[in-house]
Design a protein around this motif. Sequence first.
Motif, PDB file in Angstrom:
ATOM      1  N   SER A   8      -6.583   7.761  10.006  1.00 16.39           N
ATOM      2  CA  SER A   8      -8.043   7.609   9.963  1.00 16.39           C
ATOM      3  C   SER A   8      -8.744   8.934   9.696  1.00 16.39           C
ATOM      4  O   SER A   8      -9.827   8.959   9.095  1.00 16.39           O
ATOM      5  CB  SER A   8      -8.556   6.994  11.269  1.00 16.39           C
ATOM      6  OG  SER A   8      -8.024   7.656  12.377  1.00 16.39           O
ATOM      7  N   VAL A 296     -14.886   4.681  15.255  1.00 17.78           N
ATOM      8  CA  VAL A 296     -14.864   3.373  14.580  1.00 17.78           C
ATOM      9  C   VAL A 296     -13.648   3.274  13.663  1.00 17.78           C
ATOM     10  O   VAL A 296     -12.953   2.247  13.623  1.00 17.78           O
ATOM     11  CB  VAL A 296     -16.168   3.155  13.785  1.00 17.78           C
ATOM     12  CG1 VAL A 296     -16.044   1.934  12.885  1.00 17.78           C
ATOM     13  CG2 VAL A 296     -17.352   2.993  14.733  1.00 17.78           C
ATOM     14  N   TRP A 299     -10.484   2.771  15.621  1.00 17.99           N
ATOM     15  CA  TRP A 299     -10.420   1.405  16.134  1.00 17.99           C
ATOM     16  C   TRP A 299      -9.883   0.438  15.077  1.00 17.99           C
ATOM     17  O   TRP A 299      -8.963  -0.334  15.322  1.00 17.99           O
ATOM     18  CB  TRP A 299     -11.800   0.958  16.603  1.00 17.99           C
ATOM     19  CG  TRP A 299     -11.863  -0.502  16.965  1.00 17.99           C
ATOM     20  CD1 TRP A 299     -12.325  -1.537  16.212  1.00 17.99           C
ATOM     21  CD2 TRP A 299     -11.399  -1.093  18.186  1.00 17.99           C
ATOM     22  NE1 TRP A 299     -12.207  -2.730  16.871  1.00 17.99           N
ATOM     23  CE2 TRP A 299     -11.629  -2.493  18.097  1.00 17.99           C
ATOM     24  CE3 TRP A 299     -10.819  -0.589  19.348  1.00 17.99           C
ATOM     25  CZ2 TRP A 299     -11.304  -3.375  19.106  1.00 17.99           C
ATOM     26  CZ3 TRP A 299     -10.494  -1.474  20.366  1.00 17.99           C
ATOM     27  CH2 TRP A 299     -10.738  -2.851  20.238  1.00 17.99           C
ATOM     28  N   PHE A 300     -10.447   0.517  13.876  1.00 25.59           N
ATOM     29  CA  PHE A 300     -10.047  -0.429  12.836  1.00 25.59           C
ATOM     30  C   PHE A 300      -8.709  -0.065  12.193  1.00 25.59           C
ATOM     31  O   PHE A 300      -7.888  -0.942  11.913  1.00 25.59           O
ATOM     32  CB  PHE A 300     -11.130  -0.516  11.757  1.00 25.59           C
ATOM     33  CG  PHE A 300     -12.316  -1.341  12.155  1.00 25.59           C
ATOM     34  CD1 PHE A 300     -12.243  -2.722  12.172  1.00 25.59           C
ATOM     35  CD2 PHE A 300     -13.503  -0.732  12.541  1.00 25.59           C
ATOM     36  CE1 PHE A 300     -13.329  -3.493  12.541  1.00 25.59           C
ATOM     37  CE2 PHE A 300     -14.601  -1.491  12.916  1.00 25.59           C
ATOM     38  CZ  PHE A 300     -14.517  -2.877  12.927  1.00 25.59           C
ATOM     39  N   LEU A 304      -6.356  -1.762  15.181  1.00 22.75           N
ATOM     40  CA  LEU A 304      -6.260  -3.067  14.518  1.00 22.75           C
ATOM     41  C   LEU A 304      -5.366  -3.016  13.285  1.00 22.75           C
ATOM     42  O   LEU A 304      -5.133  -4.043  12.644  1.00 22.75           O
ATOM     43  CB  LEU A 304      -7.662  -3.570  14.132  1.00 22.75           C
ATOM     44  CG  LEU A 304      -8.657  -3.766  15.284  1.00 22.75           C
ATOM     45  CD1 LEU A 304      -9.949  -4.375  14.764  1.00 22.75           C
ATOM     46  CD2 LEU A 304      -8.068  -4.639  16.383  1.00 22.75           C
ATOM     47  N   ILE A 306      -5.780  -2.005  10.243  1.00 26.93           N
ATOM     48  CA  ILE A 306      -6.372  -2.490   8.998  1.00 26.93           C
ATOM     49  C   ILE A 306      -6.292  -1.377   7.951  1.00 26.93           C
ATOM     50  O   ILE A 306      -7.006  -0.380   8.029  1.00 26.93           O
ATOM     51  CB  ILE A 306      -7.839  -2.921   9.204  1.00 26.93           C
ATOM     52  CG1 ILE A 306      -7.912  -4.095  10.179  1.00 26.93           C
ATOM     53  CG2 ILE A 306      -8.483  -3.290   7.869  1.00 26.93           C
ATOM     54  CD1 ILE A 306      -9.320  -4.514  10.528  1.00 26.93           C
ATOM     55  N   THR A 311      -9.622   1.484   2.538  1.00 25.26           N
ATOM     56  CA  THR A 311      -9.133   2.735   3.125  1.00 25.26           C
ATOM     57  C   THR A 311      -8.400   3.572   2.080  1.00 25.26           C
ATOM     58  O   THR A 311      -8.492   4.798   2.082  1.00 25.26           O
ATOM     59  CB  THR A 311      -8.207   2.455   4.315  1.00 25.26           C
ATOM     60  OG1 THR A 311      -7.118   1.626   3.891  1.00 25.26           O
ATOM     61  CG2 THR A 311      -8.954   1.749   5.432  1.00 25.26           C
TER      62      THR A 311
END
Length: 402
Positions: A8, A296, A299-300, A304, A306, A311
Motif C-alpha cells: 500500500s 484506508v 485496510w483495503f 481485505l 484487494i 492499484t
Amino acid sequence: MKPARYYSLDVFRGATVALMILVNNPGTWAFMFPPLKHAEWHGCTPTDLVFPFFLFAVGNAMAFVIPRFQQQPTTEFWKKIIKRSILIFLIGLFINWWPFFKWENNELIIKTWTGSDENGIRIMGVLQRIAIAYFFASIIAFYFKQKTVLWISFSILIIYWLLTKYLGGIDPYSIDGFIGTKIDYQILGIKHIYKGESIPFDPEGLYSTIPAIAQVLFGYLIGIFISKQGNIKWFNRELPTTDQQNYKLVAGLFVIGTLALIIGYFWQLEFPYNKKIWSSSYVIHTTGLSILAIGVMIWFIEILTIKNGFTKFFDVFGKNPLFIFVLSGLFPRILGLIRIENGFNDLNELTYTSPLGWFYQNICAKIPGSPEIGSFVYSLIFLTFFWFLAYLLDKRKIYIKV
C-alpha cells in the motif's frame, strides 16, 4: 520483529506522482475544475494536498532506508545522502533551465543564467524542495531516536510559526508581509525567483522549505510505525495474530491522523492553512490527511487483500517516481520549441503554438460541454501517456533510481 513491507505504501507513492502529473498539466490554465486549482492564498484544495503527500511519501521510504544506514559506517550514510540530495537539486535546476533555448521576437536564443530584465533561471522548485527537506530530515532521523525526532518536528513548526509571525510585516501571513519573501530576495535574488504571482514570490522558496523538513520527518515516523505494525514502545499493546496486528495498525493510524487534523484545525485559526508559505497548520493538516489515506489503503489492500487494475495503475508510477515526474516536466518544454502556425492576432501578426498546444486546441478543446472538460481530458491523456511509459519500464524491470 522483522519490519513489514506494505504494498500500500508503493501505491500511495505512485498515486501522489500520478496526481502531481495530472494537476501540473492541464490543457489550459484558464479552464480548470475548482478542485484541480491551488488555493489563491489561504485555504487548502485537493490539489494542495499532492505535494505534501509526496514529501510524506519520501519520509515513508526513509523508514526502510535509515535503519540500514545506521548499521553501516557513518561515512556511507553521509556519502549517499549528500550525493542523492545534490543530484535531485541539480535535476530540478536542470528542468528550470531546460531546454536552454527559447523563442524571443521570432528568434531562437540561448537562455542565460541571468536572463534579460528580471527574468533569470529560477533556482528553487519542487525537486529542489524535496532535495533540501530530504537532506536535513535524513540527518535528524539518522542521529536521533524516534521520540526525539517527533519533538524536533513539532519544534521546527512552532519556531517557524513564531519567526513568521513576529519577523514579518504588518500582515505577516500575506504575500507582501511574509518574511520568506524578503529572505528569498536577499539570498536567491529577484532574477531567480518564480514570477507567477502578483509580485516576484517563490512558493518553493528557501525559508518556506523549513517546515517541509518536518513533513518528511512525520512521514518517516509513520513509516516506522507501519513497518513495525504499530509495535513501538510508546504505542505497544501486544495482540496475538497478524490480522489483529493489522487491525491495531489501522486503528492507530486513524487515531493519529484524526488527532493531527484536530491540531491543524485549531492552529489554522491563528496561522491559516497556506501551501504557498507552507504554514505549520498546513503541514499538520496535510500530514493528518496523508495518514488517513494510508490507513484506508492498508485496510483495503493489506487486510481485505484487494489488488486490482486500480492499484496496479498507481503502483507502476511508484516504481520510477522521480524519473517519471522529471520526464513529465521535460517533455512539454522540449516540444515547446517546435512552432506551429496558429493564425493572426489583433495586430495582424502571425502567432504560433506547440504540438501539445495544437493537440489541445484541435482535439480536446472541441469536446462538447464546458471548456473545463476539454482541459481535464487533455490532462488525463497526458497522464495516460506517462503511465504507458512507466508500465513499459516496470514490465522490463527497469528501475531508475535517483
